[in-house]
Write a protein that holds these residues in place. Structure first.
Motif, PDB file in Angstrom:
ATOM      1  N   PRO A   1       0.792  -1.224   0.000  1.00  0.00           N
ATOM      2  CA  PRO A   1       0.000   0.000   0.000  1.00  0.00           C
ATOM      3  C   PRO A   1       0.824   1.274   0.000  1.00  0.00           C
ATOM      4  CG  PRO A   1      -0.853  -1.532   1.619  1.00  0.00           C
ATOM      5  CD  PRO A   1       0.408  -2.119   1.068  1.00  0.00           C
ATOM      6  N   GLY A   2       1.978   1.303   0.647  1.00  0.00           N
ATOM      7  CA  GLY A   2       2.795   2.504   0.713  1.00  0.00           C
ATOM      8  C   GLY A   2       3.586   2.761  -0.556  1.00  0.00           C
ATOM      9  N   GLY A   3       3.483   1.890  -1.541  1.00  0.00           N
ATOM     10  CA  GLY A   3       4.224   2.032  -2.782  1.00  0.00           C
ATOM     11  C   GLY A   3       5.252   0.923  -2.899  1.00  0.00           C
TER      12      GLY A   3
ATOM     13  N   ARG B   1      -5.330  -6.838   0.528  1.00  0.00           N
ATOM     14  CA  ARG B   1      -6.461  -7.693   0.888  1.00  0.00           C
ATOM     15  C   ARG B   1      -6.556  -7.818   2.407  1.00  0.00           C
ATOM     16  NH1 ARG B   1      -5.673 -13.151  -1.389  1.00  0.00           N
ATOM     17  NH2 ARG B   1      -5.017 -11.795  -3.044  1.00  0.00           N
ATOM     18  N   ALA B   2      -5.421  -7.943   3.053  1.00  0.00           N
ATOM     19  CA  ALA B   2      -5.405  -8.017   4.516  1.00  0.00           C
ATOM     20  C   ALA B   2      -5.918  -6.712   5.115  1.00  0.00           C
ATOM     21  CB  ALA B   2      -4.001  -8.327   5.011  1.00  0.00           C
ATOM     22  N   GLY B   3      -5.558  -5.582   4.508  1.00  0.00           N
ATOM     23  CA  GLY B   3      -6.027  -4.283   4.985  1.00  0.00           C
ATOM     24  C   GLY B   3      -7.533  -4.143   4.852  1.00  0.00           C
ATOM     25  N   VAL B   4      -8.067  -4.586   3.728  1.00  0.00           N
ATOM     26  CA  VAL B   4      -9.513  -4.516   3.500  1.00  0.00           C
ATOM     27  C   VAL B   4     -10.240  -5.407   4.506  1.00  0.00           C
ATOM     28  CG1 VAL B   4     -11.364  -5.082   1.880  1.00  0.00           C
ATOM     29  CG2 VAL B   4      -9.342  -3.866   1.078  1.00  0.00           C
ATOM     30  N   GLU B   5      -9.710  -6.599   4.746  1.00  0.00           N
ATOM     31  CA  GLU B   5     -10.334  -7.505   5.716  1.00  0.00           C
ATOM     32  C   GLU B   5     -10.250  -6.944   7.133  1.00  0.00           C
ATOM     33  OE1 GLU B   5     -12.313 -10.103   5.236  1.00  0.00           O
ATOM     34  OE2 GLU B   5     -12.104  -9.539   3.138  1.00  0.00           O
TER      35      GLU B   5
ATOM     36  N   ARG C   1     -17.154  -5.847  -4.785  1.00  0.00           N
ATOM     37  CA  ARG C   1     -16.422  -4.781  -5.496  1.00  0.00           C
ATOM     38  C   ARG C   1     -16.737  -3.384  -4.957  1.00  0.00           C
ATOM     39  NH1 ARG C   1     -15.860  -6.505 -11.842  1.00  0.00           N
ATOM     40  NH2 ARG C   1     -14.235  -8.056 -11.481  1.00  0.00           N
ATOM     41  N   PRO C   2     -18.014  -3.004  -4.805  1.00  0.00           N
ATOM     42  CA  PRO C   2     -18.274  -1.684  -4.226  1.00  0.00           C
ATOM     43  C   PRO C   2     -17.711  -1.551  -2.805  1.00  0.00           C
ATOM     44  CG  PRO C   2     -20.235  -2.482  -5.316  1.00  0.00           C
ATOM     45  CD  PRO C   2     -19.254  -3.610  -5.304  1.00  0.00           C
ATOM     46  N   PHE C   3     -17.792  -2.611  -2.011  1.00  0.00           N
ATOM     47  CA  PHE C   3     -17.239  -2.573  -0.657  1.00  0.00           C
ATOM     48  C   PHE C   3     -15.741  -2.289  -0.705  1.00  0.00           C
ATOM     49  CE2 PHE C   3     -14.932  -4.671   2.752  1.00  0.00           C
ATOM     50  CZ  PHE C   3     -15.514  -4.094   3.866  1.00  0.00           C
ATOM     51  N   THR C   4     -15.028  -3.011  -1.558  1.00  0.00           N
ATOM     52  CA  THR C   4     -13.583  -2.839  -1.656  1.00  0.00           C
ATOM     53  C   THR C   4     -13.230  -1.427  -2.092  1.00  0.00           C
ATOM     54  OG1 THR C   4     -13.345  -5.182  -2.190  1.00  0.00           O
ATOM     55  CG2 THR C   4     -11.472  -3.770  -2.701  1.00  0.00           C
ATOM     56  N   VAL C   5     -13.934  -0.898  -3.082  1.00  0.00           N
ATOM     57  CA  VAL C   5     -13.656   0.461  -3.565  1.00  0.00           C
ATOM     58  C   VAL C   5     -13.941   1.491  -2.473  1.00  0.00           C
ATOM     59  CG1 VAL C   5     -14.353   2.241  -5.214  1.00  0.00           C
ATOM     60  CG2 VAL C   5     -14.006  -0.100  -5.995  1.00  0.00           C
ATOM     61  N   ILE C   6     -15.086   1.372  -1.795  1.00  0.00           N
ATOM     62  CA  ILE C   6     -15.433   2.326  -0.736  1.00  0.00           C
ATOM     63  C   ILE C   6     -14.394   2.295   0.376  1.00  0.00           C
ATOM     64  CG2 ILE C   6     -17.129   2.842   1.085  1.00  0.00           C
ATOM     65  CD1 ILE C   6     -18.094   3.704  -1.673  1.00  0.00           C
ATOM     66  N   VAL C   7     -14.000   1.106   0.789  1.00  0.00           N
ATOM     67  CA  VAL C   7     -13.016   0.983   1.872  1.00  0.00           C
ATOM     68  C   VAL C   7     -11.675   1.560   1.450  1.00  0.00           C
ATOM     69  CG1 VAL C   7     -11.640  -0.677   3.201  1.00  0.00           C
ATOM     70  CG2 VAL C   7     -14.111  -0.940   3.052  1.00  0.00           C
ATOM     71  N   LEU C   8     -11.178   1.154   0.285  1.00  0.00           N
ATOM     72  CA  LEU C   8      -9.855   1.624  -0.142  1.00  0.00           C
ATOM     73  C   LEU C   8      -9.841   3.118  -0.428  1.00  0.00           C
ATOM     74  CD1 LEU C   8      -8.687  -1.310  -2.433  1.00  0.00           C
ATOM     75  CD2 LEU C   8      -7.873  -0.750  -0.145  1.00  0.00           C
TER      76      LEU C   8
ATOM     77  N   TYR D   1      -4.852  -2.785  -8.113  1.00  0.00           N
ATOM     78  CA  TYR D   1      -5.056  -3.858  -7.131  1.00  0.00           C
ATOM     79  C   TYR D   1      -6.200  -4.776  -7.542  1.00  0.00           C
ATOM     80  CZ  TYR D   1      -7.005  -6.085  -3.004  1.00  0.00           C
ATOM     81  OH  TYR D   1      -7.544  -6.982  -2.131  1.00  0.00           O
ATOM     82  N   MET D   2      -7.304  -4.184  -7.991  1.00  0.00           N
ATOM     83  CA  MET D   2      -8.489  -4.970  -8.329  1.00  0.00           C
ATOM     84  C   MET D   2      -8.449  -5.540  -9.739  1.00  0.00           C
ATOM     85  SD  MET D   2     -11.484  -2.712  -6.504  1.00  0.00           S
ATOM     86  CE  MET D   2     -12.764  -3.933  -6.815  1.00  0.00           C
TER      87      MET D   2
END
Length: 103
Positions: A11-13, A26-30, A55-62, A76-77
């Motif tokens: 995530p940090g690059g 994926r771990a961050g989203v979970e 998919r909408p959940f992942t986008v909203i969270v990220l 990522y997706m």
């Protein structure tokens, strides 16, 4: 290259090497999903987010909870940036129309 762990997006690059082949994002989203399940006292917003399809959940969270840019989410997706925007719009619309969200 034998014996080396596969590269995964960090995530940090850059990339991070993970021995189990798991994804850091994926771990961050979970982790966010678990936190949302614990914090049910936000006036129904968290419940509405948890009820979103994957998919909408992942986008909203990220995008909105973790602050990632659209390009990084798309990479990522495995989607086009326009698809990420679409899933974000649909997720926000679905949260707004959810009965769990107060007016």
């Amino acid at each position: 290259m034998r014996g080396r762990a596969p590269c995964r997006f960090r995530p940090g690059g850059g990339v991070a090497r993970t021995g189990d082949g798991g994804s850091v994002l994926r771990a961050g989203v979970e982790a966010v999903r678990n936190q949302l399940e614990i914090n049910q006292a936000a006036g129904g917003l968290y419940e509405a987010i948890l009820d979103l399809p994957t998919r909408p959940f992942t986008v909203i969270v990220l995008r909105h909870l973790l602050g990632y840019p659209t390009k990084r989410i798309a990479r990522y997706m495995g989607l086009d940036t326009r698809s990420v925007d679409y899933h974000g719009r649909k997720g926000k619309k679905r949260c707004a129309s959810s009965s769990a969200c107060p007016p």
